[in-house]
Enzyme design. Sequence first.
Site, PDB file in Angstrom:
ATOM      1  N   GLU A   1      19.843 -17.614  50.899  1.00 27.10           N
ATOM      2  CA  GLU A   1      20.590 -18.722  51.109  1.00 27.10           C
ATOM      3  C   GLU A   1      22.278 -18.003  51.274  1.00 27.10           C
ATOM      4  O   GLU A   1      22.694 -17.240  50.520  1.00 27.10           O
ATOM      5  CB  GLU A   1      20.835 -19.830  50.159  1.00 27.10           C
ATOM      6  CG  GLU A   1      21.669 -21.071  50.663  1.00 27.10           C
ATOM      7  CD  GLU A   1      21.440 -22.340  49.928  1.00 27.10           C
ATOM      8  OE1 GLU A   1      20.661 -22.236  48.793  1.00 27.10           O
ATOM      9  OE2 GLU A   1      21.721 -23.281  50.250  1.00 27.10           O
TER      10      GLU A   1
ATOM     11  N   HIS B   1      27.401 -28.503  49.647  1.00 23.16           N
ATOM     12  CA  HIS B   1      26.513 -29.490  50.622  1.00 23.16           C
ATOM     13  C   HIS B   1      26.540 -30.931  49.897  1.00 23.16           C
ATOM     14  O   HIS B   1      25.189 -31.294  49.591  1.00 23.16           O
ATOM     15  CB  HIS B   1      25.382 -28.780  51.034  1.00 23.16           C
ATOM     16  CG  HIS B   1      24.424 -28.033  50.190  1.00 23.16           C
ATOM     17  ND1 HIS B   1      23.921 -28.530  48.771  1.00 23.16           N
ATOM     18  CD2 HIS B   1      24.074 -26.594  50.077  1.00 23.16           C
ATOM     19  CE1 HIS B   1      23.209 -27.491  48.167  1.00 23.16           C
ATOM     20  NE2 HIS B   1      23.112 -26.339  49.111  1.00 23.16           N
TER      21      HIS B   1
ATOM     22  N   HIS C   1      25.192 -17.920  39.905  1.00 18.69           N
ATOM     23  CA  HIS C   1      26.468 -18.904  39.651  1.00 18.69           C
ATOM     24  C   HIS C   1      26.856 -18.791  38.550  1.00 18.69           C
ATOM     25  O   HIS C   1      26.077 -19.397  37.475  1.00 18.69           O
ATOM     26  CB  HIS C   1      26.355 -20.225  40.242  1.00 18.69           C
ATOM     27  CG  HIS C   1      25.652 -20.455  41.866  1.00 18.69           C
ATOM     28  ND1 HIS C   1      26.641 -19.852  42.886  1.00 18.69           N
ATOM     29  CD2 HIS C   1      24.644 -20.564  42.245  1.00 18.69           C
ATOM     30  CE1 HIS C   1      26.129 -20.133  44.210  1.00 18.69           C
ATOM     31  NE2 HIS C   1      24.936 -20.642  43.804  1.00 18.69           N
TER      32      HIS C   1
ATOM     33  N   HIS D   1      17.589 -13.971  47.160  1.00 16.94           N
ATOM     34  CA  HIS D   1      17.544 -15.231  47.705  1.00 16.94           C
ATOM     35  C   HIS D   1      18.326 -15.248  49.030  1.00 16.94           C
ATOM     36  O   HIS D   1      19.230 -14.477  49.072  1.00 16.94           O
ATOM     37  CB  HIS D   1      18.094 -16.326  46.849  1.00 16.94           C
ATOM     38  CG  HIS D   1      18.144 -17.682  47.337  1.00 16.94           C
ATOM     39  ND1 HIS D   1      17.290 -18.163  48.264  1.00 16.94           N
ATOM     40  CD2 HIS D   1      18.922 -18.827  46.762  1.00 16.94           C
ATOM     41  CE1 HIS D   1      17.761 -19.498  48.347  1.00 16.94           C
ATOM     42  NE2 HIS D   1      18.773 -19.924  47.555  1.00 16.94           N
TER      43      HIS D   1
ATOM     44  N   ASP E   1      25.371 -18.458  50.503  1.00 14.32           N
ATOM     45  CA  ASP E   1      26.131 -18.248  49.331  1.00 14.32           C
ATOM     46  C   ASP E   1      25.691 -16.969  48.828  1.00 14.32           C
ATOM     47  O   ASP E   1      26.587 -16.440  47.860  1.00 14.32           O
ATOM     48  CB  ASP E   1      26.423 -19.368  48.401  1.00 14.32           C
ATOM     49  CG  ASP E   1      24.800 -19.933  47.895  1.00 14.32           C
ATOM     50  OD1 ASP E   1      23.680 -19.777  48.606  1.00 14.32           O
ATOM     51  OD2 ASP E   1      24.631 -20.385  46.665  1.00 14.32           O
TER      52      ASP E   1
ATOM     53  N   ASP F   1      19.587 -18.280  41.679  1.00 15.78           N
ATOM     54  CA  ASP F   1      19.851 -19.735  41.322  1.00 15.78           C
ATOM     55  C   ASP F   1      19.571 -20.465  39.968  1.00 15.78           C
ATOM     56  O   ASP F   1      20.348 -21.356  39.462  1.00 15.78           O
ATOM     57  CB  ASP F   1      19.259 -20.502  42.555  1.00 15.78           C
ATOM     58  CG  ASP F   1      20.254 -20.591  43.687  1.00 15.78           C
ATOM     59  OD1 ASP F   1      21.409 -20.201  43.534  1.00 15.78           O
ATOM     60  OD2 ASP F   1      19.875 -20.986  44.695  1.00 15.78           O
TER      61      ASP F   1
ATOM     62  N   HIS G   1      15.349 -21.662  44.660  1.00 13.30           N
ATOM     63  CA  HIS G   1      15.486 -22.755  45.229  1.00 13.30           C
ATOM     64  C   HIS G   1      14.860 -23.093  46.431  1.00 13.30           C
ATOM     65  O   HIS G   1      14.909 -24.264  47.130  1.00 13.30           O
ATOM     66  CB  HIS G   1      17.015 -22.977  45.086  1.00 13.30           C
ATOM     67  CG  HIS G   1      17.829 -23.986  45.896  1.00 13.30           C
ATOM     68  ND1 HIS G   1      18.835 -23.489  46.623  1.00 13.30           N
ATOM     69  CD2 HIS G   1      17.503 -25.334  46.304  1.00 13.30           C
ATOM     70  CE1 HIS G   1      19.373 -24.771  47.466  1.00 13.30           C
ATOM     71  NE2 HIS G   1      18.632 -25.613  47.188  1.00 13.30           N
TER      72      HIS G   1
ATOM     73  N   TYR H   1      24.050 -28.723  37.788  1.00 13.88           N
ATOM     74  CA  TYR H   1      23.588 -27.851  38.777  1.00 13.88           C
ATOM     75  C   TYR H   1      22.176 -28.137  38.917  1.00 13.88           C
ATOM     76  O   TYR H   1      21.501 -28.533  40.042  1.00 13.88           O
ATOM     77  CB  TYR H   1      23.989 -26.521  38.098  1.00 13.88           C
ATOM     78  CG  TYR H   1      23.553 -25.448  39.206  1.00 13.88           C
ATOM     79  CD1 TYR H   1      24.280 -24.940  39.995  1.00 13.88           C
ATOM     80  CD2 TYR H   1      22.285 -24.994  39.190  1.00 13.88           C
ATOM     81  CE1 TYR H   1      23.713 -24.128  40.978  1.00 13.88           C
ATOM     82  CE2 TYR H   1      21.576 -23.980  40.183  1.00 13.88           C
ATOM     83  CZ  TYR H   1      22.526 -23.555  40.787  1.00 13.88           C
ATOM     84  OH  TYR H   1      22.196 -22.387  41.971  1.00 13.88           O
TER      85      TYR H   1
HETATM   86 FE1  FEO Z   1      20.188 -21.568  46.794  1.00  5.71          FE
HETATM   87 FE2  FEO Z   1      22.951 -20.642  45.291  1.00  5.71          FE
HETATM   88  O1  FEO Z   1      21.758 -20.675  46.671  1.00  5.71           O
END
Ligand code: FEO
Length: 387
Positions: free
Chosen positions: A78, A22, A220, A76, A80, A161, A142, A189
Amino acid sequence: MKKIKKGIYWVGGIDWDLRNFHGYLTQRGSTYNSYLIVDEKIALIDNVKYYLAEEQIARISEIIDPQKIDYIIQNHIEMDHSGSLPNIKKLAPKAKIVASPKGVEGIPKHYKQNWDFLEVRSGETLNLGKRNLQFVQTPMVHWPDNMVSYCPEEKILFSNDAFGQHIASSERFDDEYPFNILMNEAAKYYANIVLPYSRQVKKALEVVSKLEIDTICPSHGLIWQKNIPEILTAYEKWSSNQTDKKALIIYDTMWNSTKKIAYAIQSAFDEKGIHNQMLNLQYNHISDIMTELLTAEYICVGSPTLNNNILPTVAAFLTYLKGLAPKDRIGLAFGSYGWGGQSVGIIEKELSACGFEMMDNIRLQYIPDEEEMQKVKEKIKNQIGGK
Ligand code: FEO
């Protein structure tokens, strides 16, 4: 598949080709980390982006039959980290999805499925047999639903995250990867994802500081083991908006007049012995500029006036900056103009809206000469600290 400790495995996906998250330029790709704990009960912690589902499932299948999964801990929502959830649920129909109250509310709104949930809150524990998972809600690190999962018996924090880096690599552990690149990607990040939520990060750090941890498994990038004190110290600094004596001169130019002013400003910082960086928006991505901005005290932004406005590159940067909301910086607006001359006022307003303490702006008509450049330099030197 990669073994982290006995009975605990990395089963995530590696996104070698990812270059845009994004709007964030992810030059090194990324990973979506998923972890499997094989105990009397089997728990899968977090999932991967939808297009890496097969990769994740293949890794899980090397260890167990996916239908044996009892719990899917979704730290989470999201996508991903949840994109492969429908694929996993098909293979593991009896698995309960464990999530925070906001997660339990948000997951059905993503996937429109009538799945079985176990709602957990801070302080609650899930027993897997020899091991337990303790949950701590970390809202806005996040999204509102975020939580982290801690395994006290193994001293592992599954931090989602938090503490992540966008790095695709064959290595899984921090001691296998070049330290400076790792920390720079962790900073990038933080600057581009986590920065607006620094207040919540501080709260999360307080909780983390009370836990005995020898491994941090983020969602990640690399797993932290060797450099845990370094990443915790860095998060403490970044979440406190602590800056270094460092100036960024961020600009775009039309006929090089704004560029000339930028160089005069730079020489003022040079002469005061303050580290500085020239960041022409034609050649620097806004997400890389944010990495530098994370620790910069002086934020100087310049644009000529174009059609009573600023250049689109500068507008894009200012919009991005405002959203990421760094605090406690010193701002400077500068630029050249032919007539009208609105650009400097527009930049000044935007930087003031960020809450920056503003220096006196620099606004010059047409092509600045040597004498004007000298005056710019002196004006800046008079306003900044240093030698
Ligand atoms: Fe808030 Fe890596 O997703």
